[in-house]
Design a protein around this motif. Structure first.
Motif, PDB file in Angstrom:
ATOM      1  N   THR A 163       1.091  -1.176  -0.018  1.00  0.00           N
ATOM      2  CA  THR A 163       0.529   0.124  -0.160  1.00  0.00           C
ATOM      3  C   THR A 163       0.981   0.951  -0.249  1.00  0.00           C
ATOM      4  OG1 THR A 163      -0.080  -0.103   2.697  1.00  0.00           O
ATOM      5  CG2 THR A 163      -1.666  -1.290   1.271  1.00  0.00           C
TER       6      THR A 163
ATOM      7  N   ASP B  51      -4.067   4.685   3.266  1.00  0.00           N
ATOM      8  CA  ASP B  51      -3.182   3.814   2.512  1.00  0.00           C
ATOM      9  C   ASP B  51      -3.877   4.021   1.620  1.00  0.00           C
ATOM     10  OD1 ASP B  51      -1.297   3.459   4.290  1.00  0.00           O
ATOM     11  OD2 ASP B  51      -2.469   2.105   5.881  1.00  0.00           O
TER      12      ASP B  51
ATOM     13  N   LYS C  91      -4.203   1.528  -2.339  1.00  0.00           N
ATOM     14  CA  LYS C  91      -4.020   0.462  -2.695  1.00  0.00           C
ATOM     15  C   LYS C  91      -4.318  -0.626  -4.452  1.00  0.00           C
ATOM     16  CE  LYS C  91      -4.411  -4.770  -2.069  1.00  0.00           C
ATOM     17  NZ  LYS C  91      -4.588  -5.973  -0.711  1.00  0.00           N
TER      18      LYS C  91
ATOM     19  N   ASP D  46      -7.551   0.188  -6.302  1.00  0.00           N
ATOM     20  CA  ASP D  46      -8.297  -0.300  -6.023  1.00  0.00           C
ATOM     21  C   ASP D  46      -9.870   0.292  -4.835  1.00  0.00           C
ATOM     22  OD1 ASP D  46      -9.551  -2.645  -5.170  1.00  0.00           O
ATOM     23  OD2 ASP D  46      -7.641  -3.641  -3.731  1.00  0.00           O
TER      24      ASP D  46
ATOM     25  N   ASN E 226     -12.321  -0.545  -3.781  1.00  0.00           N
ATOM     26  CA  ASN E 226     -12.324  -1.539  -3.131  1.00  0.00           C
ATOM     27  C   ASN E 226     -11.705  -1.107  -1.377  1.00  0.00           C
ATOM     28  OD1 ASN E 226     -14.629  -3.920  -4.236  1.00  0.00           O
ATOM     29  ND2 ASN E 226     -12.750  -5.062  -4.738  1.00  0.00           N
ATOM     30  N   GLU E 227     -11.153  -0.714  -2.219  1.00  0.00           N
ATOM     31  CA  GLU E 227     -10.655   0.219  -1.067  1.00  0.00           C
ATOM     32  C   GLU E 227     -10.421   1.583  -0.389  1.00  0.00           C
ATOM     33  OE1 GLU E 227      -8.581  -1.693   1.054  1.00  0.00           O
ATOM     34  OE2 GLU E 227      -8.892  -3.842   0.333  1.00  0.00           O
ATOM     35  N   LEU E 228      -9.553   2.352   0.182  1.00  0.00           N
ATOM     36  CA  LEU E 228      -9.545   3.977  -0.272  1.00  0.00           C
ATOM     37  C   LEU E 228      -9.574   4.659  -1.126  1.00  0.00           C
ATOM     38  CD1 LEU E 228      -9.990   5.734   2.263  1.00  0.00           C
ATOM     39  CD2 LEU E 228      -7.398   6.067   1.723  1.00  0.00           C
TER      40      LEU E 228
END
Length: 451
Positions: A220, A268, A270, A278, A280-282
């Motif tokens: 990350t 973070d 990713k 991504d 689905n992440e931040l």
């Protein structure tokens, strides 16, 4: 007295009227927005010598037409020719021409006039006026409450277009949104330093160093913000940022020392195996910024929150060039220029880079535009036969037309047609004068019978 003499006199009168109209048309051949007129004649009523009779089977006689003697000509109409004149380019921003139907709406207190002559100027009070002082009227633009940042026209009633007050400046705007774009290289550039800038509610600009660091273990990127915020590009005005991740408090004045700038991670990032962010992440960082020690009172973002959109980042094997863009926010600015778009929107341009729609220029339409009355100075007013003006007007784009800036509609007088009409009018006047002189000679012969 002979009837022919009076018929000749009526012919002289109507041809004189026609010549007056032709002369007026020709005199206005270069008048901006002028609409020419034409004259039509009617025959005057006729005197019946004997009435018509119908066929009579009892007498065996056929029908006989009435015997009538006309008593001359009368004025039938003076009609306006509302065809569009040629467009002339002027390159003056307030010279406007309507491509299509409709009229500009101008006026003063309590009165509305209509014109196709769009030669406009800006007076010292900020009014857009024609050369006789009547103000151009339009719809004021207001921010759409359902769509912040977008503007819509307020169409309840036309009002004078006045460039004054809050139209002459753009207030400062606190930064609410920023966007991070560019590439991060996870192999060769595992630490990327860049600079971000944002504005507070007073228009002060803060510049802060930031760093993105790659963590091999978690795969990350950690986004970190520096400790020093420089104010308005002045290295001598540096303010401490106290970190309380993810909150930041801009605090007391400090002496800038690059060696002591620290970074604190508060998010973070990713990427997928394709090098894209991504989802689905931040993907959105919320920077909570508060003012606790500045010597002036200001606020940041929306209730202290400045959003950082990360969706523009990639992680491809190429040069690392990630940077932050300030989507909104700026210092105050003064009006520096104005322009009018083809849909009639008057746009203000300000020294801080803001571009804002101020007014929209509508047009007035009438069921019978040829029924308008001329009142001089290229102006018309509504009449009993033109149709009424609804005090609102219509969007020129909705009519399939447009407004051309830097151009004027010229007179629609056709000189070749006017000269031809002048010749026939002269001949008609001449012929009618001959009927009078000939009738006079016949009367003279009658008088001479006494000798």
């Amino acid at each position: 007295m002979m009837r022919s003499m009076f018929s000749g006199i009526s012919g002289l009168k109507v041809h004189q009227t026609k010549m007056d109209v032709i002369a007026n048309n020709i005199s206005n051949v270069n008048t901006v927005g002028f609409k020419s007129s034409r004259v039509t004649f009617n025959e005057f009523f006729s005197q019946n010598i004997s009435p018509a009779t119908s066929p009579n089977e009892d007498t065996g006689r056929g029908g006989v037409n009435a015997k009538q003697i006309g008593l001359g000509a009368s004025l039938g109409s003076i009609d306006l020719n509302m065809t569009t004149g040629t467009t002339q380019r002027t390159d003056r921003p307030f010279d406007l021409s309507i491509n299509g139907d409709g009229f500009f709406i101008v006026g003063d207190k309590g009165r509305n006039f209509f014109t196709r002559a769009g030669a406009l100027v800006l007076d010292k009070a900020g009014n857009i006026v024609i050369n006789t002082g009547e103000k151009l009227k339009g719809w004021i633009m207001e921010e759409d409450p359902k769509n912040p940042g977008a503007y819509i026209p307020l169409k309840d009633k036309v009002q004078p277009i006045e460039i004054k007050g809050d139209k002459t400046y753009a207030p400062p705007m606190a930064t609410k949104h920023m966007k991070m774009s560019g590439n991060l290289n996870t192999v060769d550039n595992k630490e990327h330093i860049s600079t971000i800038a944002f504005y507070d509610s007073l228009g002060n600009r803060y510049v802060v160093d930031s760093k993105l660091s790659y963590d091999d273990t978690n795969k990350t990127w950690a986004y970190q913000l520096g400790d020093i915020a420089y104010l308005n590009g002045d290295k001598d005005k540096a303010y401490q940022i106290n970190h309380g991740a993810p909150d930041f408090q801009i605090d007391s004045l400090v002496t800038p020392t690059p060696d002591v700038i620290n970074y604190t991670s508060y998010g973070d990032v990713k990427f997928t195996s394709d090098g894209l962010i991504d989802e689905n992440e931040l993907t959105m960082l919320d920077m909570n910024i508060t003012n606790t020690g500045l010597p002036f009172d200001s606020t940041f973002g929306t209730a202290g929150v400045v959003n950082m959109d990360l969706t523009g980042l990639t992680a491809f094997n190429q040069i690392a060039d990630a940077y932050a863009t300030t989507i909104n926010g700026n210092t105050s600015g003064n009006l520096t220029n104005m322009s009018i778009s083809q849909d009639g929107t008057l746009i203000g341009q300000y020294s801080n880079g803001e571009i804002r729609p101020l007014y929209k220029v509508p047009v007035a339409t009438f069921i019978n535009p040829a029924g308008l009355e001329k009142v001089g100075n290229n102006l018309f007013r509504a009449s009993l036969n033109s149709g009424d003006f609804d005090e609102i007007g219509r969007d020129v784009g909705a009519l399939g037309g447009s407004i051309l800036s830097g151009a004027l509609e010229m007179s629609n007088v056709d000189l070749s047609g006017e000269f031809t009409e002048m010749i026939t009018t002269q001949r008609g006047f001449q012929a009618n004068s001959r009927t009078i002189t000939t009738s006079d000679e016949m009367l003279q012969e009658l008088v001479n019978l006494k000798r």
